[in-house]
Design a protein around this motif. Structure first.
Motif, short mmCIF file in Angstrom:
data_model
loop_
_atom_site.label_atom_id
_atom_site.label_comp_id
_atom_site.label_asym_id
_atom_site.label_seq_id
_atom_site.Cartn_x
_atom_site.Cartn_y
_atom_site.Cartn_z
N ILE A 30 1.84 -12.11 -11.32
CA ILE A 30 1.42 -11.25 -12.43
C ILE A 30 2.66 -10.62 -13.06
O ILE A 30 3.79 -10.83 -12.61
N GLN A 31 2.44 -9.80 -14.11
CA GLN A 31 3.54 -9.15 -14.80
C GLN A 31 3.04 -7.91 -15.52
O GLN A 31 1.83 -7.71 -15.67
N THR A 32 3.98 -7.07 -15.95
CA THR A 32 3.64 -5.89 -16.73
C THR A 32 3.71 -6.24 -18.22
O THR A 32 4.17 -7.31 -18.60
N VAL A 33 3.27 -5.31 -19.06
CA VAL A 33 3.27 -5.55 -20.50
C VAL A 33 4.71 -5.58 -21.01
O VAL A 33 5.51 -4.68 -20.73
N GLY A 34 5.06 -6.63 -21.76
CA GLY A 34 6.38 -6.73 -22.35
C GLY A 34 7.49 -7.07 -21.38
O GLY A 34 8.67 -6.98 -21.74
N ASP A 35 7.16 -7.46 -20.16
CA ASP A 35 8.17 -7.79 -19.15
C ASP A 35 7.74 -9.08 -18.47
O ASP A 35 6.71 -9.12 -17.79
N ASP A 36 8.51 -10.16 -18.65
CA ASP A 36 8.13 -11.46 -18.11
C ASP A 36 8.58 -11.67 -16.67
O ASP A 36 8.34 -12.74 -16.10
N ARG A 37 9.21 -10.69 -16.05
CA ARG A 37 9.64 -10.86 -14.67
C ARG A 37 8.42 -10.91 -13.74
O ARG A 37 7.54 -10.06 -13.83
N PRO A 38 8.36 -11.90 -12.84
CA PRO A 38 7.15 -12.09 -12.03
C PRO A 38 7.02 -11.04 -10.92
O PRO A 38 8.01 -10.59 -10.35
N ILE A 39 5.78 -10.69 -10.64
CA ILE A 39 5.41 -9.78 -9.56
C ILE A 39 4.37 -10.49 -8.70
O ILE A 39 3.48 -11.16 -9.22
N THR A 40 4.48 -10.37 -7.39
CA THR A 40 3.56 -11.04 -6.48
C THR A 40 2.38 -10.14 -6.16
O THR A 40 2.54 -9.01 -5.70
N PHE A 41 1.18 -10.67 -6.41
CA PHE A 41 -0.07 -9.95 -6.12
C PHE A 41 -0.73 -10.57 -4.90
O PHE A 41 -0.76 -11.79 -4.75
N GLN A 42 -1.28 -9.72 -4.02
CA GLN A 42 -2.00 -10.20 -2.85
C GLN A 42 -3.17 -9.27 -2.56
O GLN A 42 -3.02 -8.05 -2.52
N GLY A 43 -4.36 -9.87 -2.37
CA GLY A 43 -5.54 -9.08 -2.01
C GLY A 43 -5.39 -8.45 -0.64
O GLY A 43 -4.71 -8.99 0.24
N SER A 44 -6.05 -7.32 -0.46
CA SER A 44 -5.94 -6.61 0.83
C SER A 44 -7.30 -6.25 1.42
O SER A 44 -7.38 -5.41 2.30
N GLY A 45 -8.38 -6.88 0.92
CA GLY A 45 -9.70 -6.64 1.49
C GLY A 45 -10.37 -5.41 0.91
O GLY A 45 -9.75 -4.60 0.22
N GLN A 46 -11.68 -5.30 1.20
CA GLN A 46 -12.47 -4.17 0.73
C GLN A 46 -12.82 -3.26 1.89
O GLN A 46 -13.27 -3.72 2.94
N VAL A 47 -12.62 -1.97 1.68
CA VAL A 47 -13.01 -0.96 2.67
C VAL A 47 -14.19 -0.19 2.09
O VAL A 47 -14.05 0.45 1.04
N PRO A 48 -15.38 -0.27 2.72
CA PRO A 48 -16.55 0.42 2.17
C PRO A 48 -16.30 1.91 1.96
O PRO A 48 -15.73 2.59 2.82
N GLY A 49 -16.71 2.40 0.79
CA GLY A 49 -16.57 3.82 0.49
C GLY A 49 -15.24 4.22 -0.10
O GLY A 49 -15.06 5.40 -0.44
N SER A 50 -14.30 3.30 -0.21
CA SER A 50 -12.98 3.63 -0.77
C SER A 50 -12.74 2.84 -2.05
O SER A 50 -13.46 1.88 -2.35
N ALA A 51 -11.72 3.23 -2.79
CA ALA A 51 -11.39 2.55 -4.04
C ALA A 51 -10.86 1.15 -3.75
O ALA A 51 -10.23 0.90 -2.72
N LEU A 52 -11.13 0.23 -4.68
CA LEU A 52 -10.63 -1.13 -4.54
C LEU A 52 -9.14 -1.17 -4.89
O LEU A 52 -8.75 -0.80 -5.99
N THR A 53 -8.33 -1.63 -3.95
CA THR A 53 -6.89 -1.73 -4.19
C THR A 53 -6.38 -3.06 -3.67
O THR A 53 -7.05 -3.75 -2.90
N ALA A 54 -5.18 -3.41 -4.09
CA ALA A 54 -4.49 -4.61 -3.61
C ALA A 54 -3.01 -4.31 -3.54
O ALA A 54 -2.54 -3.27 -4.02
N GLU A 55 -2.26 -5.23 -2.95
CA GLU A 55 -0.83 -5.04 -2.76
C GLU A 55 -0.04 -5.85 -3.79
O GLU A 55 -0.46 -6.94 -4.19
N VAL A 56 1.10 -5.31 -4.21
CA VAL A 56 2.02 -6.03 -5.09
C VAL A 56 3.43 -5.89 -4.52
O VAL A 56 3.80 -4.84 -3.99
N ASN A 57 4.19 -6.97 -4.62
CA ASN A 57 5.56 -7.00 -4.10
C ASN A 57 6.51 -7.57 -5.15
O ASN A 57 6.08 -8.09 -6.18
N HIS A 58 7.80 -7.45 -4.87
CA HIS A 58 8.86 -7.98 -5.74
C HIS A 58 8.83 -7.35 -7.13
O HIS A 58 9.04 -8.03 -8.14
N ILE A 59 8.59 -6.05 -7.16
CA ILE A 59 8.64 -5.31 -8.43
C ILE A 59 10.08 -4.90 -8.69
O ILE A 59 10.74 -4.34 -7.80
#
Length: 278
Positions: A178-207
């Motif tokens: 993935i990438q941010t707006v206006g920046d073509d440098r790649p970022i690695t996205f990885q799912g981290s599972g769902q925890v009931p009752g908490s917000a949905l989040t995932a991990e990103v690396n190489h920012i």
């Protein structure tokens, strides 16, 4: 008195023997059993989803008339707003097509939307999947992207004739560039599972280290369109936390995903036009 359903030791032994037989069985036999089970399970899931829609229809018939009128008016207002947005998008599309023609640019590959319903949802510690009500008969193949109004949903993993299974982007094994707006440098996205009752989040690396995050302004993250099934510009989520990686060369962080992924009932599979022509 003899136990009615057998002793726990006998049941445990039977399970162990079954597991050993399954482990030593030839791979073609295991694949045959698995696909046979999936062919039996798919129509059962479809039937259950259809019965659920019949129940919803029955419930709506007993809903108060005034409430239905108010919901109809709200739906009309939403349709009017969407028509205005659609007209604006069509104008932008024509403008971009004219620019591409003037500059002799090669058009990017297009996609045909295939609208699907979610008929089953499976959440486990290793895989988080949804079963959709369309398959190879509608041009869907493994690897196709699944999206909805809130952005990316997942990626098709298995396909039968009339159904398919997609991995959610929250699945721990899901990876994407993935990438941010206006920046073509790649970022690695990885799912981290769902925890009931908490917000949905995932991990990103190489920012990159020069990316800065303001607490009140989360950074939107989009697909790059390179090396994956998603076209460029599909929303993944919002970067809400940053910290340095242990190597000191990059940053890592957390991405807040759309909560609608938990309850999505209708989605869209993006079928490449090349696959449609085949």
């Amino acid at each position: 008195m003899r136990p009615k359903y057998g002793s726990p030791a006998i049941l445990t032994s039977a399970l162990v023997i079954a597991a050993i037989l399954w482990a030593v069985a030839p791979v073609p036999l295991r694949n045959l059993v698995y696909h046979g089970y999936e062919r039996f399970r798919a129509p059962v899931d479809t039937l259950a989803a259809d019965l659920g829609q019949v129940q919803d229809y029955g419930a709506l018939r007993h809903t108060d008339t005034n409430r239905l009128i108010e919901e109809g008016r709200a739906l009309s207002r939403e349709n009017a707003r969407l028509r205005i947005e659609l007209d604006s998008l069509e104008h932008i599309t024509r403008y971009l097509e004219n620019l591409e023609t003037l500059m002799s640019m090669e058009k990017p590959p297009g996609y045909r939307p295939e609208y699907v319903r979610v008929i089953r949802r499976d959440l486990s510690s290793w895989f988080e999947t949804i079963r959709l009500d369309k398959g190879s008969a509608h041009g869907i193949k493994p690897g196709h992207a699944v999206v909805f109004g809130g952005g990316a949903v997942g990626r098709v993993r298995e396909v039968s004739k009339h159904t398919c299974v997609a991995d959610l982007i929250t699945s721990p094994g899901f990876r994407l560039t993935i990438q941010t707006v206006g920046d073509d440098r790649p970022i690695t996205f990885q799912g981290s599972g769902q925890v009931p009752g908490s917000a949905l989040t995932a991990e990103v690396n190489h920012i990159p280290l020069d990316v800065r995050l303001h607490p009140q302004s989360p950074i939107p993250l989009y697909t790059t369109g390179l090396g994956g099934p998603f076209p460029r510009g599909i929303l993944i989520g919002y970067l809400v936390f940053l910290e340095n990686q242990t190597d000191g060369l990059f940053q890592k962080g957390k991405v807040r995903l759309d909560p609608g992924i938990r309850s999505v009932r209708e989605a869209c599979v993006l079928v490449p036009e090349e696959a449609t022509q085949d």
